[in-house]
Write a protein that holds these residues in place. Structure first.
Motif, short mmCIF file in Angstrom:
data_model
loop_
_atom_site.label_atom_id
_atom_site.label_comp_id
_atom_site.label_asym_id
_atom_site.label_seq_id
_atom_site.Cartn_x
_atom_site.Cartn_y
_atom_site.Cartn_z
N ASP A 229 8.28 -1.65 3.87
CA ASP A 229 7.87 -2.65 2.87
C ASP A 229 8.04 -2.04 1.47
O ASP A 229 7.12 -2.07 0.65
CB ASP A 229 6.41 -3.05 3.11
N HIS A 231 8.85 -2.34 -1.60
CA HIS A 231 9.04 -3.08 -2.85
C HIS A 231 8.39 -2.30 -4.00
O HIS A 231 7.73 -1.28 -3.76
CB HIS A 231 8.48 -4.51 -2.72
N SER A 234 4.87 -1.13 -3.87
CA SER A 234 4.54 -0.01 -2.97
C SER A 234 4.94 1.32 -3.60
O SER A 234 5.09 2.33 -2.90
CB SER A 234 5.28 -0.14 -1.63
N ASP A 246 1.51 2.90 0.82
CA ASP A 246 1.42 1.71 1.69
C ASP A 246 2.45 1.59 2.82
O ASP A 246 2.97 0.48 3.05
CB ASP A 246 1.57 0.44 0.83
N GLU A 248 2.33 0.86 5.81
CA GLU A 248 1.72 0.31 7.04
C GLU A 248 2.73 -0.48 7.87
O GLU A 248 2.48 -0.77 9.05
CB GLU A 248 0.50 -0.55 6.70
#
Ligand code: SR1
Ligand code: MG
Length: 402
Positions: A229, A231, A234, A246, A248
């Protein structure tokens, strides 16, 4: 302790129970500061002389932005903490330090990066980060190459892939990135001024066939351990340094998905600048900076990846002439395709980005959104023609609102 969501006060009590985190006489205060889509985030600070602060990130058993109608595994906290620890081994200092992980509470206790800013906010303020491309390009090359079959034995790689199996978070991406934005789904939320364009996209079966192929790659191509993720929300930055947070959504997937996510978000900011009220010269200068960053990110990623291949590749075919070039070309084309999907989902789908949302006037915002949709479609449809990062830039600069 069995799972329950912590209150601010309980977070303080928990922090006191972790040995050596704070001085015994610490005057701890806690505040929930999470503004993401999924979790609770607390900052816990000693208001006494140490001034020390830490972050508690607690996973909720559902998607925060949707509510308890979308339950979500707490195992993502284990995945995130293991990914952070591994990323720190692969590229020391690139992620926040993990001090403690509690599986039962789905809680990670980690370094507070309060002197850093979320990169997306910095880009909206048109800040520049001179070391960013070098740091993120190296992060991408090291984390992707060193977790792949190129560097690990097939047995070790498959064991890692098994421990990072992340079905429920992948399911979010499969739906909210690849499926819903390309169909008339009730979760979509787009500017009404884009209605005709969005309707046309939903009927475009040539485009949808390509998105289906990219989604299949996301679901089946376990090339390397991805952040999942990546982006600009993050990524935390100062003028000198970069930290990636992040992970996750980490799982084994196609390398181009991470690089594409990053490039998409730089280009969402580029597109948003079409709608921000600015002197034309100021817009052009900042957009040129963003394009230059895209080129540098890819160039540094490629150079580091080639070094790692020369120094560390275990794969018996690694010395076969042409394999490295072919490998990188596939990663580049995947990067472009995934960047396209990521740009389009942030305009049509549920989760938007402040780069565009900070443009209050819907007509001006539509200018930026239309450009993002146009670049996204070009990327998805033309990715197989891309042979170099300069081809990506040419697609961006030739994209017009359509
Ligand atoms: C429904 S959650 C929407 C998004 O938030 C996360 O940051 C991921 O990008 C996910 O797709
Ligand atoms: Mg996140």
């Amino acid at each position: 302790m069995s799972y329950r969501t912590l209150s601010e006060q309980e977070a303080v009590e928990y922090a006191r129970s972790i040995p050596d985190l704070f001085p015994q006489d610490a005057q701890l205060v806690s505040r929930e500061i999470g503004d993401g889509n999924l979790n609770f985030v607390f900052r816990i600070q000693d208001e006494g002389p140490s001034g020390r602060s830490i972050i508690f990130k607690q996973a909720l058993p559902y998607v925060r932005v949707i509510g308890d109608s979308w339950p979500l595994t707490l195992d993502r906290a284990r995945i995130e903490s293991e990914a952070l620890i591994l990323e720190n081994e692969l590229y020391p200092g690139s992620v926040p330090k993990v001090y403690h992980h509690d599986t039962e509470l789905a809680l990670i206790v980690m370094e507070d990066l309060s002197e850093y800013q979320i990169m997306r906010k910095g880009l909206v303020e048109r800040k520049r980060y001179p070391n960013f491309a070098k740091q993120i390009g190296t992060f991408l090359a090291r984390t992707l190459f060193l977790t792949s079959d190129l560097a690990l034995s097939p047995v070790e790689k498959k064991r890692k892939a098994a421990s990072f199996t992340n079905p429920e978070l992948c399911n979010i991406t499969e739906n909210f990135v690849f499926t819903y934005p390309f169909h008339d789904d009730p979760s979509n939320a787009y500017n009404p001024l884009l209605s005709d364009t969005v309707q046309r996209i939903w009927k475009d079966n040539v485009l949808k066939l390509e998105v289906a192929r990219l989604k299949e790659g996301f679901m089946t191509r376990g090339q390397a351990l991805l952040h999942g993720d990546l982006h600009t929300g993050s990524i935390m930055v100062t003028e000198e340094d970069t930290k990636i947070i992040d992970p996750e959504f980490a799982y084994y997937g196609p390398m181009g998905f991470d690089i594409g996510a990053l490039i998409a978000n730089l280009l969402l900011n580029y597109s948003a600048h079409e709608g921000h009220t600015l002197e034309p010269q100021e817009r052009e200068i900042y957009q040129a900076y963003l394009l230059d960053t895209v080129v540098q990110v890819w160039d540094i990623f490629e150079a580091e990846f080639r070094n790692l291949w020369a120094e560390k590749a275990q794969e018996p075919y690694a010395k076969t002439p042409g394999y490295l070039d072919a490998y990188l070309r596939d990663v580049l084309q995947d990067t472009v395709g995934y960047a396209g999907c990521k740009m389009m989902r942030r305009v049509i789908g549920l989760a938007h980005v402040s780069d565009l949302e900070s443009i209050e006037d819907p007509a001006l915002r539509a200018k930026g959104e239309m450009l993002a949709l146009s670049i996204g479609q070009e990327f998805i449809l033309k990715r197989s023609t891309i042979a170099s990062v300069n081809d990506i830039i040419a697609l961006v600069t030739s994209s017009t609102v359509r």
